[in-house]
Design an enzyme around this catalytic site. Structure first.
Site, short mmCIF file in Angstrom:
data_model
loop_
_atom_site.label_atom_id
_atom_site.label_comp_id
_atom_site.label_asym_id
_atom_site.label_seq_id
_atom_site.Cartn_x
_atom_site.Cartn_y
_atom_site.Cartn_z
N CYS A 167 13.73 -23.41 22.62
CA CYS A 167 14.17 -22.65 23.79
C CYS A 167 13.69 -23.24 25.12
O CYS A 167 14.44 -23.22 26.10
CB CYS A 167 13.78 -21.19 23.66
SG CYS A 167 12.03 -20.86 23.48
N ARG A 202 4.42 -35.48 25.80
CA ARG A 202 5.31 -35.71 24.66
C ARG A 202 4.98 -34.78 23.49
O ARG A 202 5.01 -35.19 22.34
CB ARG A 202 5.23 -37.18 24.23
CG ARG A 202 6.47 -37.65 23.43
CD ARG A 202 6.35 -39.10 23.00
NE ARG A 202 6.09 -39.95 24.14
CZ ARG A 202 5.08 -40.81 24.22
NH1 ARG A 202 4.21 -40.92 23.21
NH2 ARG A 202 4.90 -41.54 25.31
N ASP A 225 3.00 -39.96 28.00
CA ASP A 225 1.94 -39.18 27.36
C ASP A 225 0.60 -39.81 27.70
O ASP A 225 0.54 -40.85 28.39
CB ASP A 225 2.16 -39.10 25.84
CG ASP A 225 1.58 -37.82 25.24
OD1 ASP A 225 1.86 -36.74 25.78
OD2 ASP A 225 0.84 -37.92 24.25
#
Length: 364
Positions: A167, A202, A225
């Site tokens: 989501c 990440r 990252d």
């Protein structure tokens, strides 16, 4: 949008983006009044952002007519208890409760590794994929990373169902569509072509699935990252591929030699999702006119970000909740027939999946 006459970029809130989906969900619920979808939230930590998010979820559910039950356990229920104490047992109980249509757990709880187990372990001792409104189950991520093709005419083959998308990454994409980063003139699935987007962090919750979504839509994505920078793209065509294949059907990943400063200097969009109040993206490194989206609970951009950014979104929480509730609605068996017509495009028809699972269990 908040008007500004000082020459600064636009400060954009998520309200107008969330409103469109709120109306969609409300209309779908009104067509099927038999039973409101039921969502259970599991709060097992004393962290203030998690408590705020839980209260915000309840408010949104109440406005939409969704039944929301908040289960507080561990340190959230009693300061004398440990953070996360009893969370797995609470998840199992909700999995087995037939009245519950969706489950969401407020992270972080234990830390990256143990939270990852709760989010993505493959058996039903963690959040069942039949009730995972957040879209964190490993199967959903597998489908995303491998770009499992959609079924034709919203009708799944026998024994198959549609897959939901995580989501928060999906909400981020919806925000970028609203801003105009996606080019609607281009074919669907290629509308981010020509855009360079940096995604900072990440994680399997936000950063990596978001990078995959954007790359699958044609963008060049620089995934940053703590220990590496990778490039996600589905272009160009590789040697040996058919001349009719313009680009990879799904993203590919390569290591990058760019630095963060290099990435920011060429990025049309910067999305940051670092769970740290001390982390800040340097405004001076940003490309003039870029779009900046803060996905973290903490503000990852400096206060003067709009001196460089043409659009800045400080939070996308309201849009994320709408994506979550969209997923919830189609998890509710009584709502499935309406969901096929109104919400199926980004959701999994879990009623069908439950029927398939039941049939398999009854087979000799």
């Amino acid at each position: 949008m908040v008007p500004d006459h000082t020459g600064k970029g636009i400060l954009l809130k998520a309200d107008p983006i969330a409103s469109a989906f709120r109306d969609e969900i409300k209309a779908a619920i009104s067509q099927n009044p038999a039973r409101a979808p039921k969502l259970i939230g599991i709060l097992a930590t004393s962290a203030a952002p998690s408590k705020f998010y839980a209260d915000f979820t309840k408010k949104q559910c109440d406005e939409l007519g969704v039944e929301f039950v908040l289960k507080t356990i561990g340190a959230a229920a009693d300061p004398a208890l440990s953070e996360g104490e009893g969370v797995e047992e609470a998840i199992i109980e909700a999995n087995n409760d037939e009245s519950v249509d969706g489950i969401m757990v407020y992270y972080p709880i234990f830390g990256v590794q143990q939270d990852h187990y709760l989010q993505q372990a493959s058996d039903l001792r963690v959040v069942s994929p039949l009730k995972d409104v957040e879209g964190l189950h490993f199967k959903f991520h597998y489908n995303l990373y491998h770009k499992v093709p959609p079924v034709v005419n919203d009708t799944a083959p026998e024994g198959h169902v549609k897959s939901i998308l995580p989501c928060t990454p999906l909400a981020t994409v919806k925000c970028l569509e609203h801003i105009g980063v996606y080019n609607k003139i281009l074919p669907y699935g290629d509308r981010a072509y020509g855009k360079t987007i940096t995604v900072i962090n990440r994680s399997e919750v936000v950063g990596r699935p978001l990078a995959a979504l954007l790359a699958n839509d044609g963008a060049r994505v620089l995934s940053v990252d703590i220990d590496s920078i990778q490039e996600y793209t589905k272009r160009p065509r590789q040697s040996g591929e058919s001349e009719q294949t313009r680009y990879h059907p799904r993203h590919v990943v390569h290591p990058s030699t760019l630095t963060l400063q290099d990435c920011l200097a060429i990025s049309d969009v910067v999305v940051s999702a670092v769970p740290s109040a001390s982390y800040k993206v340097k405004t001076e490194w940003l490309k003039d006119g870029c779009v900046c989206v803060n996905v973290a609970a903490d503000k990852n951009f400096e206060k003067d970000v709009r001196d460089k950014a043409s659009v800045y979104m400080p939070t996308i929480g309201k849009a994320t909740i709408m994506m979550l509730l969209r997923n919830l609605y189609v998890l509710t068996p009584e709502c499935a027939s309406v969901a096929v017509l109104t919400l199926v495009s980004n959701s999994m028809r879990l009623r069908s999946y439950r029927e398939v699972q039941h049939s398999a269990s009854q087979s000799p």
